[in-house]
Design an enzyme around this catalytic site. Sequence first.
Site, PDB file in Angstrom:
ATOM      1  N   GLU A 153      19.351  38.055  22.317  1.00 27.09           N
ATOM      2  CA  GLU A 153      18.246  38.894  21.852  1.00 27.09           C
ATOM      3  C   GLU A 153      17.167  39.027  22.928  1.00 27.09           C
ATOM      4  OE1 GLU A 153      18.563  38.344  17.015  1.00 27.09           O
ATOM      5  OE2 GLU A 153      17.023  37.218  18.091  1.00 27.09           O
ATOM      6  N   GLU A 173      25.043  39.589  14.607  1.00 25.94           N
ATOM      7  CA  GLU A 173      24.365  38.722  13.652  1.00 25.94           C
ATOM      8  C   GLU A 173      23.912  39.532  12.448  1.00 25.94           C
ATOM      9  OE1 GLU A 173      21.043  36.471  15.057  1.00 25.94           O
ATOM     10  OE2 GLU A 173      22.016  35.904  16.941  1.00 25.94           O
TER      11      GLU A 173
END
Length: 677
Positions: free
Chosen positions: A160, A317
């Site tokens: 991320e 995710e």
Amino acid sequence: MVEVARTTTRGNRWRTDQVLLGCDYNPEQWPRETWLEDVALMQEAGVSLVAVNIFGWADLQPTPGAYDFDRLDEVVELLHQHGIGLNLGTGTASPPPWLTTAHPEVLPVTIDGTTRWPGGRQAWCPSSPVYREHSLALVEQVARRYGDHPALRLWHVNNELGCHNSLCYCDVSADAFRAWLAHRYGSTDALNRAWGTSFWSQRYGSFTEVLPPRLTLSTPNPTQVLDFHRFSSDALLEQHLAEAEVLRRHSDIPVTTNFMVTAHQRDADYWSWAPHMDVVANDHYLDHRLPEPETELSFCADLTRGLAGGQPWVLMEHSTGAVNWQPVNLAKEPGEMLRTSVSHLARGADALCFFQWRASRQGAEKFHSAMLPHAGTDSATWRQVLELGALLRSLPDLAGTTVTAQVALVFSYENQWAADAPARPSEDVVHLDQVLSMYAALRAAGVTVDVVRPGAPVDDYRLVVVPHLYLVRDHEATVLERFVDRGGHLLVTFFSGIVDEDDRIRSGPYPGAFRELLGVAVDEVHPILPGTSLALAGGGQARRWSEHLRLAGATAHRELAQGPLTGTPVVTRRHHGHGSAWYVATELDPITRDALVAEVCAGAGVDSEPGAGADVEVVRRAAPDGTSEHLFVINHGAEPVSLPADGHEVLTGQPVTGTLHVPGGAVRVVRTPEEPS
């Protein structure tokens, strides 16, 4: 400074023969005796792709120069022995305490000049050469050790990127920003022209005088802020490219990083990142801070597919239930996890992965949901995980299929940065809200949408929707004009076409770049105060925005019936070439908006999916050779729905002849022909 952009597009180099169920696994949080139980339960659930070593730096390198791979070796071999593939992280997302202690200059600095300290995650400056040197040394060790491991399926760079540290204002970042500007503009004269520095005596004599847009006493220079966003996105991408280059020296396994295509991520321009990925991957969590979380989920899934060039992508995710970072972390209702997962699947995902496998007992994410919750296997969550795994196994020929749309929606990250800058006409108007509003109307109309960047080819679409495209380049506007001239239909909403790429107002009446195409001229904008609205002739309400608009070739479709601009058009249409161009000069109430979008879709010849609506998603994925099709129906509402369908329904195992019945809150997937060939 790494030159980011302008490398050859890599395309989708990742393929899977079966839609995958995956997870993020953190074995370092658990004793070894737990690992055997974990892999056995993974097999029971159908997990076939596991992300490990995402935050493994301190574990792999406990002290400077000393590496310890014993535990990761053991985990990798254990997963391999049980037939589970690896999504192997480089481990660089959060530096260990020894690095930031020895080199505090690595730490990021916020807009007010304060340092952010270790103790959370991602405590590093994206422009730091010290961080870069140490992180790449770790990647080199990981790549050499596991680059040819037979279990390796995917490389996972960092994690991320920019989730917490996307904008750093330290002196190192300032130097990097100056170098980026010198490369972009070549001279301070060009910079001064682009930034309009004659305003407020901001003219620069050399690049050494330029700073990041740190906290100021008054409104900062908007183009300086815009360029800092561009620079910061590139700086993060440079880290990905640097890590990926090391991995590719030692391995031919596809490389990616997990995007954050969500409403709350606004700092990375993924249109510029996507061409560098071997497969596009995304993290997405249902955001209950939004008025319509499911709409945002669908939009983000369609945007991720757009970033992937229409090819399958990886949901790296999502959650089985609640997250831990919203003000109130709502658990998912019964059936909601299946619905949200299948929404991603329907819109192009070839892998559904969760954060995380086993719920943590300590740390900041101990209340984040997991596939294996604190309650263990005797839980509703575990039974839903098994249900999802069974569904994916019943779709053996779904992987590699694609989604086809007749409507494109234009979205730009840099436009979002510019349109939401301070000192705009109304801070009550937020760019993404306007994008999601138009997307919601298309979803309610039962229309599948491709999300495209400005300037992308659109000739294959029947309708292109352009919401709130404040910043537009000349060639991007030309693409849309040619589209309409050749017979396409266009819908543009207010505050579009206003500025060029330097955030410079286009001369003449608004809507600037689209004025001739739309056949309207706006003398002045008239924002509407929050909480108030103006009546429209024939019913409906105008909110947040109105314009002193006059017709210049277009015809009026709806007009204001209240306020100082009574009688002024708020919806117009112009026939241009062989097509037509609509303009909406306000935010319409949802009922009026949905009716207008349905009318525009019908006039453009767009095919709506029967049975689809605001609460019911209907999406199709088809094999490239046309041999099979999967019809996904996701009923978010409480009432049952029926729609025409023929084939084999995979969840119930029943044939469908003529009509498909979908209970409230349920998911159905119909395959045509009935059985895989």
